[in-house]
Motif scaffolding. Sequence first.
Motif, PDB file in Angstrom:
ATOM      1  N   LYS B 137       0.859  -1.190   0.000  1.00  0.00           N
ATOM      2  CA  LYS B 137       0.000   0.000   0.000  1.00  0.00           C
ATOM      3  C   LYS B 137       0.893   1.236   0.000  1.00  0.00           C
ATOM      4  O   LYS B 137       1.842   1.329   0.779  1.00  0.00           O
ATOM      5  CB  LYS B 137      -0.871  -0.008   1.241  1.00  0.00           C
ATOM      6  CG  LYS B 137      -1.882   1.111   1.274  1.00  0.00           C
ATOM      7  CD  LYS B 137      -2.806   0.908   2.459  1.00  0.00           C
ATOM      8  CE  LYS B 137      -3.967   1.892   2.384  1.00  0.00           C
ATOM      9  NZ  LYS B 137      -4.980   1.515   3.372  1.00  0.00           N
ATOM     10  N   HIS B 138       0.560   2.156  -0.876  1.00  0.00           N
ATOM     11  CA  HIS B 138       1.329   3.404  -0.961  1.00  0.00           C
ATOM     12  C   HIS B 138       0.795   4.346   0.118  1.00  0.00           C
ATOM     13  O   HIS B 138      -0.280   4.922  -0.016  1.00  0.00           O
ATOM     14  CB  HIS B 138       1.159   4.014  -2.350  1.00  0.00           C
ATOM     15  CG  HIS B 138       1.950   5.261  -2.549  1.00  0.00           C
ATOM     16  ND1 HIS B 138       1.468   6.384  -3.176  1.00  0.00           N
ATOM     17  CD2 HIS B 138       3.214   5.569  -2.176  1.00  0.00           C
ATOM     18  CE1 HIS B 138       2.383   7.328  -3.195  1.00  0.00           C
ATOM     19  NE2 HIS B 138       3.460   6.853  -2.595  1.00  0.00           N
ATOM     20  N   VAL B 139       1.565   4.480   1.203  1.00  0.00           N
ATOM     21  CA  VAL B 139       1.046   5.204   2.362  1.00  0.00           C
ATOM     22  C   VAL B 139       1.611   6.619   2.504  1.00  0.00           C
ATOM     23  O   VAL B 139       1.148   7.386   3.348  1.00  0.00           O
ATOM     24  CB  VAL B 139       1.291   4.414   3.680  1.00  0.00           C
ATOM     25  CG1 VAL B 139       0.495   3.115   3.678  1.00  0.00           C
ATOM     26  CG2 VAL B 139       2.781   4.126   3.865  1.00  0.00           C
ATOM     27  N   SER B 154      -2.724   5.770  -1.201  1.00  0.00           N
ATOM     28  CA  SER B 154      -3.352   4.526  -0.735  1.00  0.00           C
ATOM     29  C   SER B 154      -3.511   3.482  -1.840  1.00  0.00           C
ATOM     30  O   SER B 154      -4.229   2.510  -1.669  1.00  0.00           O
ATOM     31  CB  SER B 154      -4.717   4.781  -0.101  1.00  0.00           C
ATOM     32  OG  SER B 154      -4.576   5.648   0.984  1.00  0.00           O
ATOM     33  N   GLU B 155      -2.872   3.689  -2.946  1.00  0.00           N
ATOM     34  CA  GLU B 155      -2.962   2.691  -4.022  1.00  0.00           C
ATOM     35  C   GLU B 155      -2.364   1.361  -3.568  1.00  0.00           C
ATOM     36  O   GLU B 155      -1.382   1.328  -2.823  1.00  0.00           O
ATOM     37  CB  GLU B 155      -2.215   3.206  -5.264  1.00  0.00           C
ATOM     38  CG  GLU B 155      -2.387   2.278  -6.458  1.00  0.00           C
ATOM     39  CD  GLU B 155      -1.799   2.850  -7.745  1.00  0.00           C
ATOM     40  OE1 GLU B 155      -1.572   4.058  -7.834  1.00  0.00           O
ATOM     41  OE2 GLU B 155      -1.587   2.027  -8.665  1.00  0.00           O
ATOM     42  N   VAL B 156      -2.984   0.259  -4.031  1.00  0.00           N
ATOM     43  CA  VAL B 156      -2.519  -1.085  -3.666  1.00  0.00           C
ATOM     44  C   VAL B 156      -1.868  -1.737  -4.884  1.00  0.00           C
ATOM     45  O   VAL B 156      -2.466  -1.770  -5.963  1.00  0.00           O
ATOM     46  CB  VAL B 156      -3.695  -1.951  -3.166  1.00  0.00           C
ATOM     47  CG1 VAL B 156      -3.236  -3.378  -2.907  1.00  0.00           C
ATOM     48  CG2 VAL B 156      -4.295  -1.340  -1.910  1.00  0.00           C
ATOM     49  N   CYS B 190       0.333  -5.091   2.774  1.00  0.00           N
ATOM     50  CA  CYS B 190      -1.103  -5.079   3.069  1.00  0.00           C
ATOM     51  C   CYS B 190      -1.751  -6.284   2.389  1.00  0.00           C
ATOM     52  O   CYS B 190      -1.091  -7.024   1.669  1.00  0.00           O
ATOM     53  CB  CYS B 190      -1.735  -3.789   2.553  1.00  0.00           C
ATOM     54  SG  CYS B 190      -1.754  -3.665   0.766  1.00  0.00           S
ATOM     55  N   GLY B 194      -6.070  -3.835   0.727  1.00  0.00           N
ATOM     56  CA  GLY B 194      -5.363  -2.640   1.197  1.00  0.00           C
ATOM     57  C   GLY B 194      -5.285  -2.524   2.707  1.00  0.00           C
ATOM     58  O   GLY B 194      -4.912  -1.481   3.233  1.00  0.00           O
ATOM     59  N   ARG B 195      -5.636  -3.595   3.417  1.00  0.00           N
ATOM     60  CA  ARG B 195      -5.540  -3.538   4.878  1.00  0.00           C
ATOM     61  C   ARG B 195      -4.131  -3.903   5.319  1.00  0.00           C
ATOM     62  O   ARG B 195      -3.700  -5.039   5.098  1.00  0.00           O
ATOM     63  CB  ARG B 195      -6.571  -4.486   5.517  1.00  0.00           C
ATOM     64  CG  ARG B 195      -8.020  -4.001   5.337  1.00  0.00           C
ATOM     65  CD  ARG B 195      -8.977  -4.999   5.927  1.00  0.00           C
ATOM     66  NE  ARG B 195      -8.898  -6.283   5.228  1.00  0.00           N
ATOM     67  CZ  ARG B 195      -9.960  -6.929   4.708  1.00  0.00           C
ATOM     68  NH1 ARG B 195     -11.169  -6.438   4.821  1.00  0.00           N
ATOM     69  NH2 ARG B 195      -9.802  -8.087   4.097  1.00  0.00           N
ATOM     70  N   VAL B 196      -3.443  -2.955   5.938  1.00  0.00           N
ATOM     71  CA  VAL B 196      -2.093  -3.202   6.438  1.00  0.00           C
ATOM     72  C   VAL B 196      -2.205  -4.106   7.656  1.00  0.00           C
ATOM     73  O   VAL B 196      -3.102  -3.954   8.481  1.00  0.00           O
ATOM     74  CB  VAL B 196      -1.416  -1.875   6.814  1.00  0.00           C
ATOM     75  CG1 VAL B 196      -0.083  -2.130   7.510  1.00  0.00           C
ATOM     76  CG2 VAL B 196      -1.215  -1.025   5.570  1.00  0.00           C
ATOM     77  N   THR B 243      -6.744  -9.347  -7.560  1.00  0.00           N
ATOM     78  CA  THR B 243      -6.486  -7.952  -7.907  1.00  0.00           C
ATOM     79  C   THR B 243      -6.952  -7.698  -9.328  1.00  0.00           C
ATOM     80  O   THR B 243      -6.972  -8.615 -10.159  1.00  0.00           O
ATOM     81  CB  THR B 243      -4.976  -7.612  -7.789  1.00  0.00           C
ATOM     82  OG1 THR B 243      -4.699  -6.411  -8.511  1.00  0.00           O
ATOM     83  CG2 THR B 243      -4.106  -8.710  -8.362  1.00  0.00           C
TER      84      THR B 243
END
Lengths: 780, 277, 171
Positions: B137-139, B154-156, B190, B194-196, B243
């Motif tokens: 996840k791009h955080v 937030s991109e996965v 993640c 997208g859940r870390v 995905t």
Amino acid sequence: MPAPTDVEQAVGLLLDLDLGFSPNEAMRLLKKLGRQPTLAEATLFSIMWSEHCSYKSSRSTLKALPTDGEHVVLGPGEDAGVVRIGEWGGRSWCLVMAHESHNHPSQIVPAEGAATGIGGIVRDVYCMGADVVGVMDALRFGNPDGERGVAAREIVTGVVDGIWQYGNALGVPNLGGDVAFDDSFNENCLVNVIALGLVAEDAVVRSRVPGEAAAEPYDVILVGKPTDSSGFGGATMASRALEDDEEVEQDRGAVQVPDPFLKRMLTLASARVLALAREREVPVGWKDLGAGGIACATSEMAAASGFGMQIDLALVPVAEGDLGPEVVVCSETQERYCWVVPRWFTPEVLKIYNDDFELPHIYHNARAAVIGKVTKSRRYQVDMEGERVCDMPVELITEPVREERNIAPWPAPPAQPQLPPMADLNVALTEVLASFDQCSREFVYRHYDTEVKGCAVVRSGEADAGVIAPLPGESLGLAFSVDGNPRYGRLDPYWAGALAVAEAMRNVAAVGATPWSLTDCLNYGSPEDPETFGAFAEGVRGISDAARRLWRKGSDREPVPIISGNVSFYNHSTSGKAVAPSPIVCCAGVLQDYSRCLTPRLKRAGSIIYLLGPRYGEMGGSEYMRILTGVWWAAVPQVRFEEERVRIHAAIELAGDGLLLSCHDISSGGMLVSAAEMMLANDPGQVLGMELEVGDLGAATRADLWLFCESPGFLMEVDCALAGEVEARLAGMGVRPERVGAVTHGDRLVVRHLGSAAIDLGYTDLKSGWSSAVAGAFVG
Amino acid sequence: MSRDGLDRRVAVLGFPGSNCEVETQRALLAAGVKADIVRWNESPDRLSHYGGFVLPGGFSYQDRVRAGALAAKETIVEAVTAGAEEGKPILGICNGCQILVEAGLVPGIREGDVEMALAPNHRPGGAGYYCRWVFLKHVASPGRCLLTRLLGQSEVLPIPIAHAEGRFVTSSNDLVATLRENDQVVLRYCDAHGRVSSSPDVNPNGSVDDIAGLCNPRGNVLALMPHPERAAWLRQVPEGMETLWATDRSGAAGRGQDLENEGPGRRLFEAFGWEQG
Amino acid sequence: MSTKIALVVRLKVPDTTALSAEDVLRRKMGYGDRLGRLRREDWWLFEVDTGDGARARARVGEWARRCTSLVNPNKHRARVELPREKSGSGSGVRVLVRDRDDVRARSMLAFLRYSLGASDLLSLRSGTLWTVEPGAGEKDPRSLAEGIAATRSRRRGLLANPHAQTFEIYG
């Protein structure tokens, strides 16, 4: 020849050297030379005449194998086989395959042994001028729950570590393999390794002195690790049984130190030399050093084109002092190559290795060094500090030798008794899935780099064969599978060979590729034992029949050629018990368009599942019979060649025309296990179920035997809308598909028989044992 | 404009034992970025003219002592350090990531100090090398890191890992908090949604704070354990992943040209493109 | 009562890791003359559930013999020591490097218990024992060892990264 008593004395002197000569061989050597050999010469011949190098027992049997064909560029004989696979991007491309065993070293030092296996096999492919696009490993281990279970488990861990540590660091992806466990491997594991390469046809390098050496001076350059004694005796070890722990202790001189780091640098530097040679049109010869070291490599390069060699051992870089000439000339030190290049080109070669790639800093005292020259004398001459330690016609070294072996029939296993079916087939299925032989192989392949080079299309665990797209921007796909079932070997050596070929081809076809070429590695006990030698001969016959009768699709009945291979004898335990006859076969397949390749993963609820291949109820060697009775019975599955070929060709055609959603082969475990695997291939987030009906029992006679028998076949998933077309196409090809069920929403595998559910299990029931069977069993 | 136009080219550094140089160069080319493979012992002077660097994956010195430890001492790392100070884009992938950390370039809070380590993977039931596809996840905030500036917030991304020593750790109590405050944690492990999470199914090596990629304070150096060059084309995405990338891949069956399209990792290489920047 | 016993395992074949580290220390980190030789051994610390030292030694010896992943006589030489005992041949300063999170020891412990029934093995630690032998011109071997023990920056230190590892210098 000297007088008889002198001959006896000469033979006695040779045998006293303890190099492994039989009295006959000692005689033969004295006759050939017409004098007493030096120690270096005797050592050289002891290696050249070992089974490993000479194929003295197996050569005449192996003649039965089909090794030629329209596309074969180089068959067995050189380091690796080369087969043409077509034109892409305006060039003709070839696939290069090599397949060997590294069994005994892996039993003694599992990590180093297996790593050295990978290190050796990639050299065989590199030295054809190819880029190695992948490696594979076929592993046979002892019973982890048996009396020598601890050792077996440690060997599993060590071997897998050795393979990843070498292959991953070298930067070649692992494209697949297989693993089987059997008591017969308790004291003698099998580690078969395969390397696969790609080379443009006009860039194939030969392991021989170029003809130009007749007109201008050619140097012999040794490249790589400094020669040491650690590899000394490696080849004779591979051809001798592990006799007892004492022997293991003594054999430690043969422990080789693999070094993928050095190999990586050698690979880059060598590619640079090859590119330069091509650019300047310099004729060169290149060969890897394996068993027999300098002696074997240089004499073979000279003999292949009618030249001689003069080698000065004082020029060979060595790791430690005081190595005898017989050690320097014959040591099997890893990570070495030999070049023959025109003398004017020598400085360029030395600079690339020693300066540009800093070999001496990559490994202490590693380098490229001139060690001799090519001569027109056709003699093989070796000097050490002014003393000639070897001097003979080069052909004497490479002349084939032959050993006659006796054959006895393999003992027939007992006929299968009538046994009642297991009361609860749900239990049978979960037990089979949780067995060491059938469970998920993730514990092995997760350690392997499947991604390096960036060419992966289908990876280990995703399908029956690994698939890569090795030429960026081109549609070429290559598929590979390696197979061989030791249980079948133990029961029926002929069908074991035929089944290994058929399964490897079926796996390649299941991803949609056309089986194109084969390699084999034949692992057996002592050839001196008539039953074992008979089993070997039967295995070869089985492979040969299958390769011929499952001919290449699109050809005029041309066998799928066996382009390379290896024979490994003397695989047996302390007490002399041979390993299960283990013919292991690798098949390479070609996909014209890799985007068409298939996996077994269920794709779509509502689609139809077809079974191709009648169930014959052959239960010999089956996983179901093992859990039912724990004993091995006769009647292994047969390859019905006509049926099998038509099915394989049909799978390729349907896949190529985009008519299938998924496809999975049926082999070990039977159709029910294949069905479960199609479900298990989906991640927990996207599970699909299956509802099947037990079909025409036919020869299987009973539902349990129908579900678990290991008769070859396929399961195919077909979209409803295409069902009519698929059935018609198959009928046209002479295949009768059986519609056995459908893909469902939800997560259950249900199999009905006579109105009731014979099997009803959820995804997690299937997955738990299958994915955790080995938990805790191995270190790491 | 510096000599030979090198300032608009990327040097892919070949350390002794690197093994992903070729596909990394190919991924850069596919992203429209010119790149050369430069050997560790080539002229440091020439190297310093390049506009950016990639330290590719592999096994420099075969991970001897620790992954990246020996290569971090190579002379060419000086040119990388100088480039980092000049604000050039620098991407360390896998072994390259290990080298950047061992050389003290990332996290780079106290300049020159080694502030973290990449420790052996830690997961239940096994140690050693581990290769599989995971999700990132791009955080980081948009534009925080030069190399991920083309990724959405937030991109996965599905992407493969392949390493034995990939667990970011530190012995400094407040470093992780500082990294978060500084917005230096760029990519975290993640799940498909997208859940870390630190669950071993999600975080494959036990990395602290589920960190997969970290940038330096300036944002121009990214140390990333997963391999974007192995996810730079659609065909590389495993068809069974949960995905949309995998859906696209399966949908391209029979259309080989579509499979040669962009994969999830491509934009990290596009970020080197000076034209767009 | 428990007893701690160290098992120290050395390669019989050339140790490429030690050779590479030595080469980098000399050529890239300026230790050309100061460093004599660098050696490396595997170090295991067994905690055995017995107060009897001889019995503890015997148990460790038995595990070492039965588990070739610990000691494979074909490539290793091993000796049993008390913790931090400096035995064996050669001079030099010891640097013992251990991973803070000792994954390797944990999986080995699980294996020894699972496969060899080592229920009296209370704990296991692993590490790498380096021996730093000073060069002819080096007057202060301990400061030499201190200099290369902990990685502080690109220029300073090599053997341990203190963020993941601990180190002790002795001998």
